[in-house]
Design a protein around this motif. Structure first.
Motif, PDB file in Angstrom:
ATOM      1  N   ASP A  60       1.447  -1.196  -0.495  1.00 24.69           N
ATOM      2  CA  ASP A  60       0.212   0.099   0.075  1.00 24.69           C
ATOM      3  C   ASP A  60       0.997   0.897   0.100  1.00 24.69           C
ATOM      4  OD1 ASP A  60      -2.530  -1.550  -0.340  1.00 24.69           O
ATOM      5  OD2 ASP A  60      -2.437  -1.629   2.196  1.00 24.69           O
ATOM      6  N   TYR A  61       0.887   2.055  -1.408  1.00 22.06           N
ATOM      7  CA  TYR A  61       1.531   3.574  -0.995  1.00 22.06           C
ATOM      8  C   TYR A  61      -0.121   4.640  -1.133  1.00 22.06           C
ATOM      9  CZ  TYR A  61       5.586   0.372  -2.884  1.00 22.06           C
ATOM     10  OH  TYR A  61       6.596  -0.787  -3.215  1.00 22.06           O
ATOM     11  N   ARG A  62       0.755   5.500  -0.364  1.00 18.79           N
ATOM     12  CA  ARG A  62      -0.294   6.488   0.241  1.00 18.79           C
ATOM     13  C   ARG A  62       1.296   7.807  -1.160  1.00 18.79           C
ATOM     14  NH1 ARG A  62      -2.308   7.385   5.763  1.00 18.79           N
ATOM     15  NH2 ARG A  62      -1.854   9.610   5.282  1.00 18.79           N
ATOM     16  N   GLY A  63       0.462   8.440  -1.369  1.00 23.65           N
ATOM     17  CA  GLY A  63       0.320   9.340  -2.138  1.00 23.65           C
ATOM     18  C   GLY A  63      -0.832  11.020  -2.681  1.00 23.65           C
ATOM     19  N   ALA A  64       0.347  11.672  -3.034  1.00 25.14           N
ATOM     20  CA  ALA A  64      -0.583  12.704  -3.933  1.00 25.14           C
ATOM     21  C   ALA A  64      -0.358  12.875  -5.179  1.00 25.14           C
ATOM     22  CB  ALA A  64      -0.328  14.239  -3.133  1.00 25.14           C
ATOM     23  N   LEU A  65      -1.466  12.817  -5.610  1.00 25.94           N
ATOM     24  CA  LEU A  65      -1.317  13.004  -7.461  1.00 25.94           C
ATOM     25  C   LEU A  65      -1.840  15.192  -7.682  1.00 25.94           C
ATOM     26  CD1 LEU A  65      -3.357  10.760  -8.688  1.00 25.94           C
ATOM     27  CD2 LEU A  65      -0.469  10.649  -8.615  1.00 25.94           C
ATOM     28  N   CYS A  66      -0.872  15.469  -9.303  1.00 23.48           N
ATOM     29  CA  CYS A  66      -1.237  16.463  -9.462  1.00 23.48           C
ATOM     30  C   CYS A  66      -1.138  17.910  -8.115  1.00 23.48           C
ATOM     31  CB  CYS A  66      -2.565  16.811  -9.831  1.00 23.48           C
ATOM     32  SG  CYS A  66      -2.632  17.939 -11.136  1.00 23.48           S
ATOM     33  N   VAL A  67      -0.012  17.907  -7.898  1.00 24.24           N
ATOM     34  CA  VAL A  67       0.134  19.267  -6.909  1.00 24.24           C
ATOM     35  C   VAL A  67       1.245  20.275  -7.583  1.00 24.24           C
ATOM     36  CG1 VAL A  67       1.642  19.799  -4.470  1.00 24.24           C
ATOM     37  CG2 VAL A  67       0.366  17.697  -4.556  1.00 24.24           C
ATOM     38  N   HIS A  68       0.660  21.260  -7.251  1.00 22.88           N
ATOM     39  CA  HIS A  68       1.757  22.252  -7.985  1.00 22.88           C
ATOM     40  C   HIS A  68       2.576  23.019  -7.036  1.00 22.88           C
ATOM     41  CE1 HIS A  68      -1.801  22.760 -11.608  1.00 22.88           C
ATOM     42  NE2 HIS A  68      -2.227  21.802 -10.991  1.00 22.88           N
ATOM     43  N   SER A  69       3.982  22.929  -8.159  1.00 25.20           N
ATOM     44  CA  SER A  69       5.136  23.974  -7.090  1.00 25.20           C
ATOM     45  C   SER A  69       4.790  25.537  -7.849  1.00 25.20           C
ATOM     46  CB  SER A  69       6.368  23.144  -7.326  1.00 25.20           C
ATOM     47  OG  SER A  69       6.954  23.850  -8.645  1.00 25.20           O
ATOM     48  N   ASP A  70       6.115  26.050  -7.073  1.00 24.89           N
ATOM     49  CA  ASP A  70       6.332  27.109  -7.211  1.00 24.89           C
ATOM     50  C   ASP A  70       7.417  27.085  -9.014  1.00 24.89           C
ATOM     51  OD1 ASP A  70       9.158  26.222  -7.215  1.00 24.89           O
ATOM     52  OD2 ASP A  70       9.436  28.078  -5.280  1.00 24.89           O
ATOM     53  N   TYR A  71       7.309  26.784  -9.353  1.00 22.89           N
ATOM     54  CA  TYR A  71       7.528  26.520 -10.852  1.00 22.89           C
ATOM     55  C   TYR A  71       6.432  27.090 -11.775  1.00 22.89           C
ATOM     56  CZ  TYR A  71      11.896  24.429 -10.514  1.00 22.89           C
ATOM     57  OH  TYR A  71      13.659  24.307 -10.407  1.00 22.89           O
ATOM     58  N   SER A  72       4.869  26.577 -11.405  1.00 18.15           N
ATOM     59  CA  SER A  72       4.246  27.245 -12.060  1.00 18.15           C
ATOM     60  C   SER A  72       3.123  28.035 -11.031  1.00 18.15           C
ATOM     61  CB  SER A  72       3.075  26.297 -12.275  1.00 18.15           C
ATOM     62  OG  SER A  72       2.499  25.379 -12.125  1.00 18.15           O
ATOM     63  N   ASN A  73       1.578  27.491 -10.712  1.00 17.02           N
ATOM     64  CA  ASN A  73       0.917  28.722 -10.144  1.00 17.02           C
ATOM     65  C   ASN A  73       0.924  28.243  -8.607  1.00 17.02           C
ATOM     66  OD1 ASN A  73      -0.330  26.372 -10.533  1.00 17.02           O
ATOM     67  ND2 ASN A  73      -2.213  27.458 -10.918  1.00 17.02           N
ATOM     68  N   GLY A  74       1.713  27.089  -8.214  1.00 14.02           N
ATOM     69  CA  GLY A  74       1.894  26.870  -6.652  1.00 14.02           C
ATOM     70  C   GLY A  74       2.698  27.762  -5.948  1.00 14.02           C
ATOM     71  N   LYS A  75       2.400  27.770  -5.227  1.00  7.54           N
ATOM     72  CA  LYS A  75       3.828  28.474  -3.389  1.00  7.54           C
ATOM     73  C   LYS A  75       4.868  27.505  -3.190  1.00  7.54           C
ATOM     74  CE  LYS A  75      -0.317  31.411  -2.760  1.00  7.54           C
ATOM     75  NZ  LYS A  75      -1.556  31.185  -2.521  1.00  7.54           N
ATOM     76  N   ALA A  76       4.677  26.496  -2.572  1.00  6.82           N
ATOM     77  CA  ALA A  76       5.143  26.093  -2.270  1.00  6.82           C
ATOM     78  C   ALA A  76       6.093  25.365  -2.956  1.00  6.82           C
ATOM     79  CB  ALA A  76       5.175  24.899  -1.541  1.00  6.82           C
ATOM     80  N   SER A  77       8.062  25.368  -2.839  1.00  3.13           N
ATOM     81  CA  SER A  77       9.616  24.771  -3.828  1.00  3.13           C
ATOM     82  C   SER A  77       9.307  23.412  -3.405  1.00  3.13           C
ATOM     83  CB  SER A  77      10.737  25.289  -3.014  1.00  3.13           C
ATOM     84  OG  SER A  77      10.856  24.721  -1.511  1.00  3.13           O
ATOM     85  N   TYR A  78       9.847  22.109  -4.120  1.00  6.21           N
ATOM     86  CA  TYR A  78      10.030  21.323  -4.407  1.00  6.21           C
ATOM     87  C   TYR A  78       9.852  20.785  -2.952  1.00  6.21           C
ATOM     88  CZ  TYR A  78       9.285  19.962  -8.243  1.00  6.21           C
ATOM     89  OH  TYR A  78       8.416  19.548  -9.508  1.00  6.21           O
ATOM     90  N   GLY A  79      10.951  20.858  -2.202  1.00  2.47           N
ATOM     91  CA  GLY A  79      11.678  21.455  -0.942  1.00  2.47           C
ATOM     92  C   GLY A  79      10.427  21.475  -0.224  1.00  2.47           C
ATOM     93  N   GLU A  80      10.047  22.168  -0.083  1.00  2.00           N
ATOM     94  CA  GLU A  80       9.186  22.187   1.360  1.00  2.00           C
ATOM     95  C   GLU A  80       7.339  21.552   0.316  1.00  2.00           C
ATOM     96  OE1 GLU A  80       7.734  26.283  -0.130  1.00  2.00           O
ATOM     97  OE2 GLU A  80       8.951  27.535   1.445  1.00  2.00           O
ATOM     98  N   ILE A  81       7.092  20.801  -0.110  1.00  2.00           N
ATOM     99  CA  ILE A  81       6.374  19.582  -0.495  1.00  2.00           C
ATOM    100  C   ILE A  81       6.766  18.563   0.330  1.00  2.00           C
ATOM    101  CG2 ILE A  81       4.945  18.271  -2.356  1.00  2.00           C
ATOM    102  CD1 ILE A  81       5.522  21.289  -4.057  1.00  2.00           C
ATOM    103  N   ALA A  82       8.198  18.599  -0.153  1.00  2.00           N
ATOM    104  CA  ALA A  82       8.257  16.405  -0.064  1.00  2.00           C
ATOM    105  C   ALA A  82       8.518  17.400   1.869  1.00  2.00           C
ATOM    106  CB  ALA A  82       9.722  16.613  -0.002  1.00  2.00           C
ATOM    107  N   GLN A  83       8.482  17.919   2.485  1.00  2.00           N
ATOM    108  CA  GLN A  83       8.741  18.482   4.146  1.00  2.00           C
ATOM    109  C   GLN A  83       7.082  18.212   4.588  1.00  2.00           C
ATOM    110  OE1 GLN A  83      10.804  18.323   6.139  1.00  2.00           O
ATOM    111  NE2 GLN A  83       8.944  17.991   7.708  1.00  2.00           N
ATOM    112  N   HIS A  84       5.962  18.943   4.100  1.00  2.00           N
ATOM    113  CA  HIS A  84       4.192  18.785   3.995  1.00  2.00           C
ATOM    114  C   HIS A  84       3.936  16.833   3.775  1.00  2.00           C
ATOM    115  CE1 HIS A  84       3.986  22.823   5.124  1.00  2.00           C
ATOM    116  NE2 HIS A  84       4.168  22.887   4.015  1.00  2.00           N
ATOM    117  N   ALA A  85       4.787  16.795   2.380  1.00  2.00           N
ATOM    118  CA  ALA A  85       4.629  15.441   2.104  1.00  2.00           C
ATOM    119  C   ALA A  85       4.691  13.884   3.233  1.00  2.00           C
ATOM    120  CB  ALA A  85       4.883  14.889   0.869  1.00  2.00           C
ATOM    121  N   HIS A  86       5.990  14.736   4.208  1.00  2.00           N
ATOM    122  CA  HIS A  86       6.657  13.636   4.750  1.00  2.00           C
ATOM    123  C   HIS A  86       6.359  13.264   6.157  1.00  2.00           C
ATOM    124  CE1 HIS A  86       9.348  11.951   7.830  1.00  2.00           C
ATOM    125  NE2 HIS A  86      10.360  11.378   6.272  1.00  2.00           N
ATOM    126  N   ASP A  87       5.787  14.764   6.228  1.00  2.00           N
ATOM    127  CA  ASP A  87       4.626  15.005   7.862  1.00  2.00           C
ATOM    128  C   ASP A  87       3.581  14.608   7.725  1.00  2.00           C
ATOM    129  OD1 ASP A  87       7.080  16.395   8.486  1.00  2.00           O
ATOM    130  OD2 ASP A  87       5.779  19.053   8.083  1.00  2.00           O
TER     131      ASP A  87
END
Length: 156
Positions: free
Chosen positions: A83-110
């Motif tokens: 069983d894998y838990r994940g999130a699909l279609c998250v946007h980062s600061d490369y487009s219209n998101g507000k978080a960087s890849y590092g911040e996304i990784a930290q929130h996903a890990h939490d």
């Protein structure tokens, strides 16, 4: 000058040229015989094949230069299903998101996720910047979301 003027010169008649169709056919046959006897068609075919091969090699080299091979962590498969838990279609600061890849990784890990697929709108620049891959026990994938007249398309 008027048409009633006796000194007026008549308009020159348009010249018509007769086309010798039989002569044209003979010339075309002669050219075709020359081309086929001399192997010109084979030369043209070989040149086109060589150009196609060069284009293919250049394309493969260009793809390898744009997307170099990266080593990722390989997890041993112990058998059965996982069983894998994940999130699909998250946007980062490369487009219209507000978080960087590092911040996304930290929130996903939490949140206890195993993977995140980041689909920025119209760009996969994060892949070229080396932002994708393993962040500890979390894996970030890079994708793209494109708006087309047919609808939205997602790429990984």
């Amino acid at each position: 000058m008027t048409p009633e003027d006796p000194e007026a010169k008549p308009a020159p008649r348009a010249r018509t040229q007769r086309i010798d169709l039989d002569g044209l056919r003979e010339r075309a046959r002669g050219l075709w015989r020359f081309v086929t006897r001399r192997g010109v068609l084979r030369w043209i075919r070989d040149i086109l094949l060589a150009l196609t091969a060069l284009f293919t090699l250049f394309s493969v080299h260009n793809l390898r230069a744009q997307f170099p091979r990266r080593e990722f962590a390989v997890y041993p498969r112990l058998g059965g299903y996982y069983d894998y838990r994940g999130a699909l279609c998250v946007h980062s600061d490369y487009s219209n998101g507000k978080a960087s890849y590092g911040e996304i990784a930290q929130h996903a890990h939490d949140a206890g996720l195993d993977f995140v697929v980041v689909c920025d709108k119209g760009t996969m620049q994060a892949r070229n910047d080396g932002k994708v891959g393993s962040y500890g026990d979390l894996f970030l994938f890079c994708g793209a979301e494109l708006e087309r007249p047919e609808g939205r398309m997602w790429f990984l």
